[in-house]
Enzyme design. Structure first.
Site, short mmCIF file in Angstrom:
data_model
loop_
_atom_site.label_atom_id
_atom_site.label_comp_id
_atom_site.label_asym_id
_atom_site.label_seq_id
_atom_site.Cartn_x
_atom_site.Cartn_y
_atom_site.Cartn_z
N ASN A 1 9.61 -12.62 -8.01
CA ASN A 1 8.19 -12.66 -8.37
C ASN A 1 8.10 -12.50 -9.90
O ASN A 1 9.10 -12.22 -10.55
CB ASN A 1 7.43 -11.55 -7.62
CG ASN A 1 7.96 -10.18 -7.99
OD1 ASN A 1 7.89 -9.75 -9.13
ND2 ASN A 1 8.54 -9.49 -7.02
N ASP B 1 9.51 -8.18 -0.73
CA ASP B 1 9.38 -7.64 0.63
C ASP B 1 10.39 -8.27 1.58
O ASP B 1 10.72 -7.68 2.61
CB ASP B 1 7.96 -7.88 1.14
CG ASP B 1 6.96 -6.97 0.45
OD1 ASP B 1 7.32 -5.82 0.16
OD2 ASP B 1 5.82 -7.41 0.17
N PHE C 1 2.23 1.81 -6.91
CA PHE C 1 1.35 0.80 -7.48
C PHE C 1 0.92 -0.12 -6.34
O PHE C 1 1.67 -0.31 -5.39
CB PHE C 1 2.08 -0.03 -8.55
CG PHE C 1 1.98 0.55 -9.93
CD1 PHE C 1 2.67 1.71 -10.25
CD2 PHE C 1 1.19 -0.05 -10.91
CE1 PHE C 1 2.58 2.26 -11.52
CE2 PHE C 1 1.09 0.49 -12.18
CZ PHE C 1 1.78 1.64 -12.49
N LYS D 1 -2.27 1.88 1.48
CA LYS D 1 -0.90 2.17 1.01
C LYS D 1 -0.76 3.64 0.62
O LYS D 1 0.27 4.26 0.88
CB LYS D 1 -0.53 1.26 -0.17
CG LYS D 1 -0.31 -0.18 0.25
CD LYS D 1 -0.12 -1.12 -0.93
CE LYS D 1 -0.19 -2.56 -0.43
NZ LYS D 1 -0.16 -3.55 -1.49
N LYS E 1 1.97 5.51 2.88
CA LYS E 1 3.23 5.83 2.19
C LYS E 1 3.26 7.29 1.73
O LYS E 1 4.17 7.69 1.02
CB LYS E 1 3.45 4.86 1.02
CG LYS E 1 3.49 3.38 1.47
CD LYS E 1 4.04 2.45 0.43
CE LYS E 1 3.86 0.99 0.85
NZ LYS E 1 4.70 0.04 0.13
N1 CTP Z 1 7.39 -1.00 -2.55
C1 CTP Z 1 8.64 -0.54 -2.26
N2 CTP Z 1 9.47 -1.27 -1.47
C2 CTP Z 1 9.09 -2.44 -0.96
C3 CTP Z 1 7.80 -2.94 -1.26
C4 CTP Z 1 6.97 -2.20 -2.05
O1 CTP Z 1 9.01 0.54 -2.73
N3 CTP Z 1 9.92 -3.13 -0.19
C5 CTP Z 1 6.48 -0.19 -3.40
C6 CTP Z 1 6.13 -0.82 -4.72
O2 CTP Z 1 7.04 -0.43 -5.74
C7 CTP Z 1 4.72 -0.30 -4.98
C8 CTP Z 1 4.16 -0.08 -3.60
O3 CTP Z 1 5.28 -0.03 -2.70
O4 CTP Z 1 4.72 0.96 -5.61
C9 CTP Z 1 3.22 -1.18 -3.14
O5 CTP Z 1 3.85 -2.43 -3.30
P1 CTP Z 1 3.07 -3.80 -3.02
O6 CTP Z 1 3.99 -4.93 -3.28
O7 CTP Z 1 1.74 -3.77 -3.71
O8 CTP Z 1 2.70 -3.73 -1.50
P2 CTP Z 1 3.54 -3.68 -0.18
O9 CTP Z 1 3.67 -2.24 0.25
O10 CTP Z 1 4.81 -4.45 -0.31
O11 CTP Z 1 2.55 -4.37 0.83
P3 CTP Z 1 2.00 -5.89 0.84
O12 CTP Z 1 3.10 -6.73 0.25
O13 CTP Z 1 1.75 -6.14 2.27
O14 CTP Z 1 0.75 -5.89 0.00
#
Ligand code: CTP
Length: 405
Positions: free
Chosen positions: A211, A280, A325, A339, A343
């Site tokens: 990304n 993800d 974040f 979240k 979390k």
């Molecule tokens: N995060 C993480 N590990 C992952 C995905 C996300 O630790 N595999 C953490 C990111 O660093 C951030 C938070 O979770 O602090 C939210 O990440 P974000 O990408 O906004 O959301 P997701 O939890 O992945 O949910 P979605 O993609 O469904 O919005």
């Protein structure tokens, strides 16, 4: 440039080494940050670079002699000592270091150093053998013993033809030290763990899923935490950003590598901020050879879910203050709140994506803080360094309120 420098009074002391010319760039950068910089040149510094160069660049005075104060409008060394918030000696020669270490006062700069109680940053620059000489090292240790900050010189080819430590560090490294000296030390004793950037999930040896995160927000958080006295570990995905001296930086590529390093560092941390944009999903299989088109019009990738690192931290946390974040294109508050809860976070920084001046790659960001007690704080567009500062202000405030387990 950080607002910390704004209207700060800095005396830049320049002694006689070849690196004296680099002080010009340092003065420019400090002035760009709106610091008010007065310059003192030693007699030998003037053989490398003239006072006129500095006079053209700062209206706050260029001093070369103890008796300059007889010029109309000039300050004497005692007035200058009262004016200065900080003194930067760059370059600091072996001679200047020796004089300062032993309290000599035989010219303007050495006299001024004794008269001025403000923090002092020495930036030694000299031939490597001189720098490594045990007398110089003993003098440097003496300065440190007096509570002065001494910046390690950079290693590399020196003007004298030899190679090793002795180069004046780049202006951004010196300025980072300056910002630390001008910052409140309200994170002293904290062990801050930060993640930054994107992750790369390999498809084959030449392709990956990722990304656009550049790591700027995470690096800003790490720099600001260090400036404010924290011990900082930064775990970063692939980025072009350079490591900052004094920040323990661990470079990783994939989400699985990031998870391993984060879980290792987590137990010893007191504040954890997950600014990384973790992928993800990852390809279920990594093809060992480059995938060929072979005339196929479509290609299907099977993706499997990566571990949610932050969610695991939320389950494991003891006394850590945990910050996430949420980068969202839609329903910012609703998604971020979900979240925050799921979390088990102490703060979530919600970040709208797709707005100008905010999000991936920009130097600025526009965020909203959401806390578990339902309180929110909306911030205007500002520099990522400033956002980082406000995140730590909030953490410090919340930690004061939070009962320890
Ligand atoms: N995060 C993480 N590990 C992952 C995905 C996300 O630790 N595999 C953490 C990111 O660093 C951030 C938070 O979770 O602090 C939210 O990440 P974000 O990408 O906004 O959301 P997701 O939890 O992945 O949910 P979605 O993609 O469904 O919005």
């Amino acid at each position: 440039m950080s607002s910390i420098l704004k209207e700060k009074h800095i005396v830049l002391g320049i002694s006689g080494g070849i690196a004296a010319y680099k002080a010009v760039e340092l003065l420019r950068r400090l002035s760009d940050g709106e610091a008010q910089v007065a310059v003192i040149l030693t007699r030998n510094a003037q053989r490398f670079i003239t006072p006129l160069t500095f006079q053209a660049l700062t209206p706050y005075g260029v001093y070369t002699d103890l008796f300059d104060s007889y010029r109309p409008g000039a300050m004497d060394h005692i007035q200058l000592a009262g004016w200065a918030d900080l003194i930067v000696l760059a370059p600091a020669t072996a001679n200047l270091i020796a004089k300062a270490a032993h309290g000599l006062a035989d010219d303007l700069i050495s006299t001024f150093l004794l008269a001025c109680p403000s923090p002092k940053l020495f930036c030694p620059a000299m031939n490597v053998r001189m720098y490594e000489n045990s007398i110089v090292q003993a003098n440097i240790n003496r300065l440190k013993g007096f509570g002065y900050q001494v910046l390690e010189p950079s290693a590399g080819p020196l003007a004298c033809g030899q190679t090793g430590p002795g180069r004046l560090p780049d202006p951004e490294i010196i300025i980072e030290e300056v910002l630390g000296l001008l910052s409140p030390q309200d994170l002293k004793g904290e062990k801050v763990l930060i993640t930054a950037g994107c992750t790369w999930e390999a498809i084959d040896p030449v392709r990956f899923v990722t990304n656009p995160s550049t790591g700027k927000m995470g690096f800003s958080l790490a720099r600001v935490a260090k400036r404010r006295g924290a011990q900082v570990t930064l775990i970063s995905g692939p980025t072009h950003l350079e490591s900052v001296p004094g920040i323990s930086t661990i470079r990783v590529t994939s989400a699985l590598e990031m998870e391993k390093e984060v879980l290792r560092a987590f137990p010893a941390s007191t504040i954890v901020i997950k600014a990384a944009a973790v992928s993800d999903y990852r390809p279920q299989e990594v093809t060992p050879h480059k995938i060929k088109k072979n005339g196929q019009a479509t290609l299907h990738l099977n993706l499997i879910q990566n571990p949610d690192i932050l969610r695991r931290l939320g389950q494991k946390k003891k006394n850590q203050f945990l910050v996430g974040f949420a980068a969202e294109t839609d329903d910012l508050i609703q998604n971020a709140l979900q979240k925050l809860k799921e979390k088990n976070l102490d703060l979530i920084v919600a970040n709208p994506i797709g707005k100008p001046d905010a999000g991936f790659g920009w130097d600025t960001n526009q965020v909203l803080f959401l806390f578990p007690d339902g309180k929110t704080k909306s911030l205007p567009v500002m520099l990522k360094d400033e956002v980082a500062g406000l995140i730590f202000d909030s953490i410090i405030n919340q930690k004061k309120k939070k009962p320890k387990k």
